[in-house]
Enzyme design. Structure first.
Site, PDB file in Angstrom:
ATOM      1  N   LYS A  13       0.834  -1.217   0.000  1.00 22.11           N
ATOM      2  CA  LYS A  13       0.000   0.000   0.000  1.00 22.11           C
ATOM      3  C   LYS A  13       0.866   1.262   0.000  1.00 22.11           C
ATOM      4  O   LYS A  13       0.603   2.188  -0.755  1.00 22.11           O
ATOM      5  CB  LYS A  13      -0.914   0.063   1.241  1.00 22.11           C
ATOM      6  CG  LYS A  13      -1.927  -1.044   1.339  1.00 22.11           C
ATOM      7  CD  LYS A  13      -2.912  -0.789   2.480  1.00 22.11           C
ATOM      8  CE  LYS A  13      -2.295  -0.788   3.858  1.00 22.11           C
ATOM      9  NZ  LYS A  13      -1.762  -2.092   4.294  1.00 22.11           N
ATOM     10  N   ARG A  88      -9.943   1.405   8.815  1.00 25.20           N
ATOM     11  CA  ARG A  88      -9.593   0.022   9.106  1.00 25.20           C
ATOM     12  C   ARG A  88     -10.692  -0.713   9.836  1.00 25.20           C
ATOM     13  O   ARG A  88     -10.558  -1.903  10.106  1.00 25.20           O
ATOM     14  CB  ARG A  88      -8.336  -0.020   9.976  1.00 25.20           C
ATOM     15  CG  ARG A  88      -7.066  -0.226   9.159  1.00 25.20           C
ATOM     16  CD  ARG A  88      -5.940   0.162  10.045  1.00 25.20           C
ATOM     17  NE  ARG A  88      -4.822  -0.691  10.084  1.00 25.20           N
ATOM     18  CZ  ARG A  88      -3.608  -0.331   9.626  1.00 25.20           C
ATOM     19  NH1 ARG A  88      -3.425   0.796   8.986  1.00 25.20           N
ATOM     20  NH2 ARG A  88      -2.594  -1.110   9.798  1.00 25.20           N
ATOM     21  N   ARG A 127      10.969  -6.449   5.368  1.00 22.28           N
ATOM     22  CA  ARG A 127      10.890  -5.081   5.876  1.00 22.28           C
ATOM     23  C   ARG A 127      11.334  -5.020   7.340  1.00 22.28           C
ATOM     24  O   ARG A 127      11.980  -4.057   7.753  1.00 22.28           O
ATOM     25  CB  ARG A 127       9.446  -4.571   5.746  1.00 22.28           C
ATOM     26  CG  ARG A 127       9.307  -3.116   6.117  1.00 22.28           C
ATOM     27  CD  ARG A 127       7.919  -2.624   5.854  1.00 22.28           C
ATOM     28  NE  ARG A 127       6.951  -3.235   6.755  1.00 22.28           N
ATOM     29  CZ  ARG A 127       5.634  -3.110   6.645  1.00 22.28           C
ATOM     30  NH1 ARG A 127       5.129  -2.420   5.639  1.00 22.28           N
ATOM     31  NH2 ARG A 127       4.824  -3.674   7.507  1.00 22.28           N
ATOM     32  N   ARG A 133      11.047  -2.007  12.562  1.00 24.00           N
ATOM     33  CA  ARG A 133       9.840  -1.472  13.192  1.00 24.00           C
ATOM     34  C   ARG A 133       9.498  -2.252  14.451  1.00 24.00           C
ATOM     35  O   ARG A 133       9.631  -3.463  14.495  1.00 24.00           O
ATOM     36  CB  ARG A 133       8.659  -1.576  12.215  1.00 24.00           C
ATOM     37  CG  ARG A 133       8.611  -0.440  11.240  1.00 24.00           C
ATOM     38  CD  ARG A 133       7.577  -0.670  10.159  1.00 24.00           C
ATOM     39  NE  ARG A 133       6.244  -0.994  10.673  1.00 24.00           N
ATOM     40  CZ  ARG A 133       5.141  -0.847   9.950  1.00 24.00           C
ATOM     41  NH1 ARG A 133       5.217  -0.382   8.719  1.00 24.00           N
ATOM     42  NH2 ARG A 133       3.983  -1.167  10.445  1.00 24.00           N
ATOM     43  N   ARG A 144      -1.661  -8.310  13.473  1.00 28.11           N
ATOM     44  CA  ARG A 144      -2.079  -7.300  12.489  1.00 28.11           C
ATOM     45  C   ARG A 144      -2.791  -7.943  11.303  1.00 28.11           C
ATOM     46  O   ARG A 144      -3.802  -7.432  10.821  1.00 28.11           O
ATOM     47  CB  ARG A 144      -0.856  -6.498  12.018  1.00 28.11           C
ATOM     48  CG  ARG A 144      -0.427  -5.476  13.068  1.00 28.11           C
ATOM     49  CD  ARG A 144       1.042  -5.108  12.952  1.00 28.11           C
ATOM     50  NE  ARG A 144       1.351  -4.455  11.714  1.00 28.11           N
ATOM     51  CZ  ARG A 144       2.539  -4.555  11.106  1.00 28.11           C
ATOM     52  NH1 ARG A 144       3.501  -5.295  11.634  1.00 28.11           N
ATOM     53  NH2 ARG A 144       2.750  -3.916   9.990  1.00 28.11           N
TER      54      ARG A 144
HETATM   55  P1  AMP Z   1       0.543   0.501   9.289  1.00 29.71           P
HETATM   56  O1  AMP Z   1       1.881   1.086   8.986  1.00 29.71           O
HETATM   57  O2  AMP Z   1      -0.547   1.069   8.432  1.00 29.71           O
HETATM   58  O3  AMP Z   1       0.534  -0.998   9.298  1.00 29.71           O
HETATM   59  O4  AMP Z   1       0.175   0.968  10.774  1.00 29.71           O
HETATM   60  C1  AMP Z   1       1.007   0.640  11.869  1.00 29.71           C
HETATM   61  C2  AMP Z   1       0.178   0.617  13.150  1.00 29.71           C
HETATM   62  O5  AMP Z   1      -0.386   1.928  13.385  1.00 29.71           O
HETATM   63  C3  AMP Z   1      -1.027  -0.310  13.124  1.00 29.71           C
HETATM   64  O6  AMP Z   1      -0.693  -1.655  13.452  1.00 29.71           O
HETATM   65  C4  AMP Z   1      -1.914   0.322  14.197  1.00 29.71           C
HETATM   66  O7  AMP Z   1      -1.448   0.045  15.502  1.00 29.71           O
HETATM   67  C5  AMP Z   1      -1.695   1.813  13.909  1.00 29.71           C
HETATM   68  N1  AMP Z   1      -2.665   2.299  12.909  1.00 29.71           N
HETATM   69  C6  AMP Z   1      -2.390   2.727  11.639  1.00 29.71           C
HETATM   70  N2  AMP Z   1      -3.522   3.074  11.011  1.00 29.71           N
HETATM   71  C7  AMP Z   1      -4.543   2.871  11.894  1.00 29.71           C
HETATM   72  C8  AMP Z   1      -5.941   3.016  11.841  1.00 29.71           C
HETATM   73  N3  AMP Z   1      -6.563   3.446  10.730  1.00 29.71           N
HETATM   74  N4  AMP Z   1      -6.655   2.719  12.959  1.00 29.71           N
HETATM   75  C9  AMP Z   1      -6.062   2.302  14.090  1.00 29.71           C
HETATM   76  N5  AMP Z   1      -4.741   2.101  14.197  1.00 29.71           N
HETATM   77  C10 AMP Z   1      -3.978   2.380  13.111  1.00 29.71           C
END
Ligand code: AMP
Length: 186
Positions: A13, A88, A127, A133, A144
């Site tokens: 993404k 989400r 990654r 991370r 996740r």
């Molecule tokens: P990502 O990089 O999009 O996988 O986001 C990393 C982490 O940030 C996720 O595992 C959540 O803990 C938090 N996060 C990102 N976007 C959201 C969202 N829309 N709602 C809630 N938590 C989020």
């Protein structure tokens, strides 16, 4: 152009959002990146979000919705945007609808990227080595992906019913995936 990019962790993404951002000249807005910036800088938002992120859980909706609402009203978002990683869950879909109604700026399309589970796991573990991370541990990765299947994947139906969904195979190389998305979006 106002777009959502949806799909499981590791599907690409962020990469596609960046390529589309360059092509259309509009910002790619990643809620995950906004949270990571706040974690790194120990802001009050980062402190509140840290435990959720480290466990691979969603950050509570009130925090997440308000950062999206603020970000979409910034000057660079007037011409359009690409949202990566939001919404989400169903409550976030409602919150985004309310934000966009208030701004008078409807969503155009939703790009859903798909790839097999083993492709996702391989990309995430690559990654994890590159970026280190805090949420790329095996437990957090599993949580996740599980949260994606339970809470986020069903949202694709909402956008399909609205006639906005564009489904794309995310397993090839980034440039050709981007070219095919742009070919369809125009
Ligand atoms: P990502 O990089 O999009 O996988 O986001 C990393 C982490 O940030 C996720 O595992 C959540 O803990 C938090 N996060 C990102 N976007 C959201 C969202 N829309 N709602 C809630 N938590 C989020």
């Amino acid at each position: 152009m106002r777009l959502l990019i949806m799909g499981p962790q590791g599907v690409g993404k962020g990469t596609q959002a960046a390529l589309l951002s360059t092509h259309y000249g509009i910002p790619a807005i990643s809620t995950g990146d906004i949270f990571r910036y706040n974690l790194k800088n120990h802001t009050p938002l980062g402190v509140k979000a840290q435990a959720y992120i480290d466990r691979g859980e969603l950050v509570p909706d009130d925090l997440t919705n308000s950062i999206v609402g603020d970000r979409l009203t910034q000057a660079d978002a007037v011409q359009g945007w690409i949202l990566d990683g939001y919404p989400r869950n169903a409550a976030q879909v409602d919150a985004l609808d309310a934000i966009l109604t208030e701004l008078g700026t409807p969503l155009d399309r939703v790009v859903a990227l798909h790839a097999d589970h083993d492709v996702l796991l391989a990309r995430m573990s690559r990654r994890a080595k590159l970026e280190g991370r805090s949420d790329d541990t095996p437990d957090a990765i599993a949580r996740r992906l599980d949260t994606y299947e339970r809470e986020t994947a069903p949202l694709l139906e909402v956008y399909r019913d609205r006639g906005q969904l564009l489904e794309v195979d995310g397993s090839g190389d980034a440039e050709s995936i981007s070219a095919s998305i742009i070919g369809i979006l125009g």
